[in-house]
Design a protein around this motif. Sequence first.
Motif, PDB file in Angstrom:
ATOM      1  N   GLY A  49      69.979  15.781  31.686  1.00 57.17           N
ATOM      2  CA  GLY A  49      68.963  15.924  32.721  1.00 57.17           C
ATOM      3  C   GLY A  49      69.377  16.834  33.856  1.00 57.17           C
ATOM      4  N   LEU A  50      70.590  17.385  33.774  1.00 60.56           N
ATOM      5  CA  LEU A  50      71.096  18.278  34.812  1.00 60.56           C
ATOM      6  C   LEU A  50      71.035  19.730  34.345  1.00 60.56           C
ATOM      7  CD1 LEU A  50      74.261  16.211  35.827  1.00 60.56           C
ATOM      8  CD2 LEU A  50      72.198  16.505  37.203  1.00 60.56           C
ATOM      9  N   PRO A  51      71.005  20.698  35.285  1.00 62.57           N
ATOM     10  CA  PRO A  51      71.054  22.115  34.893  1.00 62.57           C
ATOM     11  C   PRO A  51      72.359  22.424  34.159  1.00 62.57           C
ATOM     12  CG  PRO A  51      70.414  21.869  37.200  1.00 62.57           C
ATOM     13  CD  PRO A  51      70.873  20.524  36.743  1.00 62.57           C
ATOM     14  N   ALA A  52      72.379  23.589  33.497  1.00 66.20           N
ATOM     15  CA  ALA A  52      73.579  23.975  32.748  1.00 66.20           C
ATOM     16  C   ALA A  52      74.788  24.092  33.665  1.00 66.20           C
ATOM     17  CB  ALA A  52      73.337  25.293  32.010  1.00 66.20           C
ATOM     18  N   HIS A  53      74.583  24.601  34.883  1.00 63.94           N
ATOM     19  CA  HIS A  53      75.669  24.678  35.867  1.00 63.94           C
ATOM     20  C   HIS A  53      75.193  24.007  37.145  1.00 63.94           C
ATOM     21  CE1 HIS A  53      79.179  26.213  38.003  1.00 63.94           C
ATOM     22  NE2 HIS A  53      78.357  26.525  38.996  1.00 63.94           N
ATOM     23  N   VAL A  54      75.999  23.139  37.700  1.00 57.99           N
ATOM     24  CA  VAL A  54      75.578  22.377  38.868  1.00 57.99           C
ATOM     25  C   VAL A  54      76.796  22.028  39.717  1.00 57.99           C
ATOM     26  CG1 VAL A  54      75.751  20.139  37.704  1.00 57.99           C
ATOM     27  CG2 VAL A  54      74.181  20.396  39.608  1.00 57.99           C
ATOM     28  N   SER A  55      76.583  21.961  41.050  1.00 61.09           N
ATOM     29  CA  SER A  55      77.632  21.531  41.968  1.00 61.09           C
ATOM     30  C   SER A  55      77.347  20.087  42.367  1.00 61.09           C
ATOM     31  CB  SER A  55      77.674  22.437  43.208  1.00 61.09           C
ATOM     32  OG  SER A  55      78.023  23.756  42.857  1.00 61.09           O
ATOM     33  N   LEU A  56      78.056  19.169  41.750  1.00 59.53           N
ATOM     34  CA  LEU A  56      77.822  17.749  41.961  1.00 59.53           C
ATOM     35  C   LEU A  56      78.561  17.246  43.195  1.00 59.53           C
ATOM     36  CD1 LEU A  56      78.276  16.529  38.269  1.00 59.53           C
ATOM     37  CD2 LEU A  56      76.124  16.765  39.518  1.00 59.53           C
ATOM     38  N   ILE A  57      77.892  16.414  43.970  1.00 61.59           N
ATOM     39  CA  ILE A  57      78.538  15.799  45.130  1.00 61.59           C
ATOM     40  C   ILE A  57      79.397  14.644  44.624  1.00 61.59           C
ATOM     41  CG2 ILE A  57      78.187  14.602  47.316  1.00 61.59           C
ATOM     42  CD1 ILE A  57      75.525  16.005  47.582  1.00 61.59           C
ATOM     43  N   THR A  58      80.683  14.714  44.906  1.00 62.87           N
ATOM     44  CA  THR A  58      81.607  13.672  44.453  1.00 62.87           C
ATOM     45  C   THR A  58      82.041  12.751  45.587  1.00 62.87           C
ATOM     46  OG1 THR A  58      83.486  15.163  44.781  1.00 62.87           O
ATOM     47  CG2 THR A  58      82.482  15.117  42.582  1.00 62.87           C
ATOM     48  N   LEU A  59      81.825  13.181  46.827  1.00 66.55           N
ATOM     49  CA  LEU A  59      82.194  12.347  47.974  1.00 66.55           C
ATOM     50  C   LEU A  59      81.173  12.564  49.083  1.00 66.55           C
ATOM     51  CD1 LEU A  59      84.343  10.405  49.100  1.00 66.55           C
ATOM     52  CD2 LEU A  59      85.537  12.394  50.051  1.00 66.55           C
ATOM     53  N   GLY A  60      80.585  11.475  49.570  1.00 66.51           N
ATOM     54  CA  GLY A  60      79.598  11.561  50.635  1.00 66.51           C
ATOM     55  C   GLY A  60      78.170  11.487  50.163  1.00 66.51           C
ATOM     56  N   GLN A  61      77.944  11.298  48.857  1.00 67.16           N
ATOM     57  CA  GLN A  61      76.581  11.292  48.329  1.00 67.16           C
ATOM     58  C   GLN A  61      75.751  10.124  48.845  1.00 67.16           C
ATOM     59  OE1 GLN A  61      79.309  10.913  46.546  1.00 67.16           O
ATOM     60  NE2 GLN A  61      79.142   9.276  45.029  1.00 67.16           N
ATOM     61  N   ASP A  62      76.410   9.060  49.260  1.00 66.44           N
ATOM     62  CA  ASP A  62      75.671   7.893  49.743  1.00 66.44           C
ATOM     63  C   ASP A  62      75.143   8.056  51.161  1.00 66.44           C
ATOM     64  OD1 ASP A  62      76.104   6.577  47.354  1.00 66.44           O
ATOM     65  OD2 ASP A  62      77.975   5.660  48.043  1.00 66.44           O
ATOM     66  N   PHE A  63      75.556   9.132  51.827  1.00 66.80           N
ATOM     67  CA  PHE A  63      75.185   9.308  53.236  1.00 66.80           C
ATOM     68  C   PHE A  63      74.260  10.498  53.461  1.00 66.80           C
ATOM     69  CE2 PHE A  63      79.455   7.475  52.961  1.00 66.80           C
ATOM     70  CZ  PHE A  63      79.249   6.272  53.604  1.00 66.80           C
ATOM     71  N   VAL A  64      73.762  11.081  52.373  1.00 62.33           N
ATOM     72  CA  VAL A  64      72.855  12.216  52.496  1.00 62.33           C
ATOM     73  C   VAL A  64      71.619  11.958  51.643  1.00 62.33           C
ATOM     74  CG1 VAL A  64      74.692  13.885  53.002  1.00 62.33           C
ATOM     75  CG2 VAL A  64      74.051  13.426  50.615  1.00 62.33           C
ATOM     76  N   ILE A  65      70.539  12.685  51.944  1.00 59.96           N
ATOM     77  CA  ILE A  65      69.295  12.539  51.205  1.00 59.96           C
ATOM     78  C   ILE A  65      68.841  13.897  50.695  1.00 59.96           C
ATOM     79  CG2 ILE A  65      68.572  10.499  52.484  1.00 59.96           C
ATOM     80  CD1 ILE A  65      66.753  12.300  54.144  1.00 59.96           C
ATOM     81  N   ALA A  66      67.932  13.892  49.742  1.00 56.15           N
ATOM     82  CA  ALA A  66      67.423  15.133  49.169  1.00 56.15           C
ATOM     83  C   ALA A  66      66.768  15.982  50.246  1.00 56.15           C
ATOM     84  CB  ALA A  66      66.441  14.821  48.050  1.00 56.15           C
ATOM     85  N   GLY A  67      67.065  17.305  50.220  1.00 56.60           N
ATOM     86  CA  GLY A  67      66.503  18.233  51.188  1.00 56.60           C
ATOM     87  C   GLY A  67      67.358  18.419  52.417  1.00 56.60           C
ATOM     88  N   GLN A  68      68.347  17.590  52.618  1.00 61.40           N
ATOM     89  CA  GLN A  68      69.203  17.684  53.805  1.00 61.40           C
ATOM     90  C   GLN A  68      70.228  18.800  53.628  1.00 61.40           C
ATOM     91  OE1 GLN A  68      71.064  13.964  54.786  1.00 61.40           O
ATOM     92  NE2 GLN A  68      72.467  14.849  56.276  1.00 61.40           N
ATOM     93  N   THR A  69      70.423  19.589  54.682  1.00 62.85           N
ATOM     94  CA  THR A  69      71.439  20.632  54.662  1.00 62.85           C
ATOM     95  C   THR A  69      72.788  20.015  55.037  1.00 62.85           C
ATOM     96  OG1 THR A  69      69.816  22.306  55.292  1.00 62.85           O
ATOM     97  CG2 THR A  69      72.140  22.863  55.591  1.00 62.85           C
ATOM     98  N   VAL A  70      73.808  20.360  54.282  1.00 63.23           N
ATOM     99  CA  VAL A  70      75.109  19.730  54.478  1.00 63.23           C
ATOM    100  C   VAL A  70      76.194  20.797  54.541  1.00 63.23           C
ATOM    101  CG1 VAL A  70      74.481  17.557  53.363  1.00 63.23           C
ATOM    102  CG2 VAL A  70      75.360  19.442  51.985  1.00 63.23           C
ATOM    103  N   GLN A  71      77.340  20.373  55.038  1.00 62.92           N
ATOM    104  CA  GLN A  71      78.524  21.228  55.041  1.00 62.92           C
ATOM    105  C   GLN A  71      79.321  20.909  53.775  1.00 62.92           C
ATOM    106  OE1 GLN A  71      80.801  21.126  58.627  1.00 62.92           O
ATOM    107  NE2 GLN A  71      82.597  22.130  57.718  1.00 62.92           N
ATOM    108  N   VAL A  72      79.628  21.936  52.980  1.00 65.31           N
ATOM    109  CA  VAL A  72      80.184  21.735  51.643  1.00 65.31           C
ATOM    110  C   VAL A  72      81.642  22.157  51.607  1.00 65.31           C
ATOM    111  CG1 VAL A  72      80.028  22.425  49.225  1.00 65.31           C
ATOM    112  CG2 VAL A  72      77.949  22.070  50.558  1.00 65.31           C
TER     113      VAL A  72
END
Length: 350
Positions: A324-347
């Motif tokens: 269900g994911l794109p062929a290439h994707v940058s997955l959030i491994t830390l901090g995913q519980d504190f952000v929501i879809a559409g939010q701009t984050v520092q990566v």
Amino acid sequence: MNKSIMLASGLTGLLIIWMLSGSNDAPVEEEVSQSSEGEKLMSVVVKSSDAQLVAKKITVQGQVEPNRVLSLKTEVDGKIIALPLALGSRVKKGDVLAKVSLKTRIAQREQAVANVAYQTQELAATKKLFDRKLESGSRLSLQQANLAAAKASLQQIDYDIKNSTISAPFDGVFDRRYVELGDYLDKGQQVVSLVDDLQLKITAMVPQQQVDGLVLGQDVTASLINGEAITGALSFISATADENTRSYRIEVLVDNNDHRRLVGMTASLDIPVKEVEGHLVSASSISLDNQGRLQVKAVNEDNEVVAYPVTIVRTDSDKVWLSGLPAHVSLITLGQDFVIAGQTVQVSQG
């Protein structure tokens, strides 16, 4: 008088407090504004992931059964006069398992042989007379019938004598005995049970939604309750579903050259059904959306959070293969519980 002075003093104090509080309103607003303008972006750690082909598996519960179990029955009536092997013995094809008394069958056979010879001579004599028109056709037919009856009687006696000995039809284990020495048996009564454990079959029921992905001959791995894993080939898929469960019976054949005692054990079968593109992620990266569906969060090229609904393909140790994911994707491994879809984050890369 004293009361008036005290009242005036109280009002004066309240006025001073009100004036002081009013003079601080503007600076407070300015501080809040500055705090809002200086708010920092939420930081998350991401890891790049590329899709890989992974075999989707289904897991079903089953049990180990012998490839063949044969209950041997007597084909003649009589008394059991021999049970030469101990229960549980390993036998070879042709080994004698039980014997039934022949009683008078040997004498009956001698009589039947003599009768066949006599009826043969009678038929020959009658035929000569018939050829000379000294005997009727009906007499000739009767003599032919007498000879046929004599031969049939001999064949029946020979059959009884042959089947008075019960032998193993294949290599296996002498697993059950239903009679004792001296018992009198009627024709068709169970005598012994023989198990073929050189090859085992693992049987299970596969749900109707998943049976289309199965292929005869494919490898199937079974994890037994004793911790052992064995592999065999899918040898049978039922053509019809069970009326009650709407699932299909399957059988997996497994070699058992060492004659291990595995029959009756429960087994968990992992059956690969097809290959799909998937990503291997930590189980902690998976969460639920507002509708209770599985999802993982990632970031796009603009560092915005994206939530992808996913499906579990299979699990490996503490990680999970997801589709269900794109062929290439940058997955959030830390901090995913504190952000929501559409939010701009520092990566930052993990």
